[in-house]
Design an enzyme around this catalytic site. Structure first.
Site, PDB file in Angstrom:
ATOM      1  N   ASN A 182       0.861  -1.189   0.000  1.00 31.70           N
ATOM      2  CA  ASN A 182       0.000   0.000   0.000  1.00 31.70           C
ATOM      3  C   ASN A 182       0.895   1.236   0.000  1.00 31.70           C
ATOM      4  OD1 ASN A 182      -1.846   2.020   0.435  1.00 31.70           O
ATOM      5  ND2 ASN A 182      -2.335   1.422   2.545  1.00 31.70           N
ATOM      6  N   TRP A 183       0.943   1.913  -1.141  1.00 34.88           N
ATOM      7  CA  TRP A 183       1.857   3.059  -1.269  1.00 34.88           C
ATOM      8  C   TRP A 183       1.282   4.351  -0.693  1.00 34.88           C
ATOM      9  CZ3 TRP A 183       4.082   2.407  -6.965  1.00 34.88           C
ATOM     10  CH2 TRP A 183       4.942   1.306  -6.979  1.00 34.88           C
ATOM     11  N   LYS A 184       0.042   4.344  -0.297  1.00 35.28           N
ATOM     12  CA  LYS A 184      -0.598   5.541   0.288  1.00 35.28           C
ATOM     13  C   LYS A 184      -0.373   6.753  -0.631  1.00 35.28           C
ATOM     14  CE  LYS A 184       0.053   3.350   4.736  1.00 35.28           C
ATOM     15  NZ  LYS A 184       0.086   3.456   6.173  1.00 35.28           N
ATOM     16  N   HIS A 207      -9.510   0.797   5.088  1.00 30.96           N
ATOM     17  CA  HIS A 207      -8.225   1.039   5.748  1.00 30.96           C
ATOM     18  C   HIS A 207      -8.449   1.979   6.937  1.00 30.96           C
ATOM     19  CE1 HIS A 207      -4.116   2.295   6.469  1.00 30.96           C
ATOM     20  NE2 HIS A 207      -3.729   1.244   5.765  1.00 30.96           N
ATOM     21  N   GLU A 241      -5.593  -5.321  10.576  1.00 27.31           N
ATOM     22  CA  GLU A 241      -4.601  -4.263  10.758  1.00 27.31           C
ATOM     23  C   GLU A 241      -4.873  -3.510  12.064  1.00 27.31           C
ATOM     24  OE1 GLU A 241      -2.575  -3.155   6.848  1.00 27.31           O
ATOM     25  OE2 GLU A 241      -4.256  -1.812   7.116  1.00 27.31           O
ATOM     26  N   GLY A 274       2.054   2.088  10.698  1.00 25.89           N
ATOM     27  CA  GLY A 274       2.974   3.215  10.557  1.00 25.89           C
ATOM     28  C   GLY A 274       3.747   3.562  11.819  1.00 25.89           C
ATOM     29  N   SER A 321       3.357  -2.386  10.234  1.00 27.44           N
ATOM     30  CA  SER A 321       4.805  -2.353  10.447  1.00 27.44           C
ATOM     31  C   SER A 321       5.494  -3.663  10.059  1.00 27.44           C
ATOM     32  CB  SER A 321       5.113  -1.977  11.901  1.00 27.44           C
ATOM     33  OG  SER A 321       4.600  -0.683  12.183  1.00 27.44           O
ATOM     34  N   GLY A 332       2.892  -1.150   4.334  1.00 20.50           N
ATOM     35  CA  GLY A 332       2.808   0.202   3.798  1.00 20.50           C
ATOM     36  C   GLY A 332       4.209   0.718   3.531  1.00 20.50           C
TER      37      GLY A 332
HETATM   38  C1  PEP Z   1      -0.785  -0.103   5.888  1.00 26.55           C
HETATM   39  O1  PEP Z   1      -0.613   0.772   5.053  1.00 26.55           O
HETATM   40  O2  PEP Z   1      -1.847  -0.729   5.892  1.00 26.55           O
HETATM   41  C2  PEP Z   1       0.269  -0.373   6.856  1.00 26.55           C
HETATM   42  C3  PEP Z   1       0.142  -1.426   7.607  1.00 26.55           C
HETATM   43  O3  PEP Z   1       1.346   0.488   6.919  1.00 26.55           O
HETATM   44  P1  PEP Z   1       2.785   0.191   7.612  1.00 26.55           P
HETATM   45  O4  PEP Z   1       3.288  -1.096   7.050  1.00 26.55           O
HETATM   46  O5  PEP Z   1       3.610   1.360   7.239  1.00 26.55           O
HETATM   47  O6  PEP Z   1       2.543   0.066   9.091  1.00 26.55           O
END
Ligand code: PEP
Length: 228
Positions: free
Chosen positions: A11-13, A103, A152, A158, A189, A210
């Site tokens: 997920n590049w956000k 999300h 999640e 994050g 993470s 992410g």
């Molecule tokens: C996500 O974008 O769903 C996510 C889990 O981000 P990260 O891996 O940066 O925690």
């Protein structure tokens, strides 16, 4: 270990410009060149760039013949029509097979509630898209027909502080009791260092990173470390 197909979904956000996207795919393609020679079970790979980079990503995935599918990070709860700023399922399906819905960043920053999320899922499913539906715990309901559920926990997204593989496995086991036959993955993470500890757990069918999905070398390392 679960027999279901495994997933690696990046997920590049709201990251990357078009040069970054092209650079990522070029480097990732170079790294993947020998992948067919690797005797490993490679998970299904999905990347989810911003809407505006979907056409470029689609073209480059084709050009480099990458084993990667595209997903969107969001979708309109409405159909085609007078909904300024929204991107409808019928528009998205030209570019993507998957869409992330629910999300936690959409739930908290954009006040998306279960009704809005259910409308989004309905539009996606009606248009033949595969829904990756995110939930923060095992109690949140999941609409019928989704392709993948992503557990999640908010504290892990994050923050650099992942859930433990044991707890993620336990929670996913509970989710799976209610949604039999739907793959359930973990997000929060995940890195190239810890990915294996999640992938090897009994109930975990993959991961949704992410931050660690933004760098092509780190994403490739995740792919290799995730392969069974
Ligand atoms: C996500 O974008 O769903 C996510 C889990 O981000 P990260 O891996 O940066 O925690």
């Amino acid at each position: 270990m679960s027999a279901a197909e495994k997933y690696l979904i990046g997920n590049w956000k709201s990251n990357k410009n078009s040069t970054d996207v092209a650079g990522f795919l070029k480097i990732f393609a170079h790294k993947c060149k020998n992948i067919k020679k690797i005797p490993l079970k490679i998970p299904k790979i999905v990347i989810c760039p911003s809407y505006i980079h979907l056409p470029l990503s689609r073209d480059l995935i084709k050009k480099y013949n990458l084993p990667v599918e595209l997903g969107a990070q969001n979708i309109s709860p409405y159909g085609e029509g007078a909904f300024t700023g929204e991107v409808s399922a019928s528009q998205l399906k030209e570019y993507v097979r998957y869409v992330i819905i629910g999300h936690s960043e959409r739930r908290s920053n954009f006040a998306e509630n279960e009704k809005i999320l259910a409308d989004k899922a309905k539009n996606a499913l009606t248009n033949g898209l595969k829904v990756i539906y995110c939930v923060p715990d095992s109690k949140i309901p999941v609409p019928d027909g989704v392709a993948v559920i992503a557990y999640e926990p908010v504290f892990a997204i994050g923050t650099g502080k992942p859930d433990t593989p044991e707890n993620a496995n336990r929670t996913i086991g509970v989710i799976k009791k209610n949604y039999i036959n739907t793959p359930v993955i973990y997000g929060g993470s995940v890195t190239s260092e810890n990915i294996k500890s999640f992938m090897e757990k009994e109930y975990i069918d993959g991961v949704l990173p992410g931050k660690s999905s933004l760098d092509p070398i780190s994403f490739y390392k995740m792919l290799i470390n995730a392969a069974g």
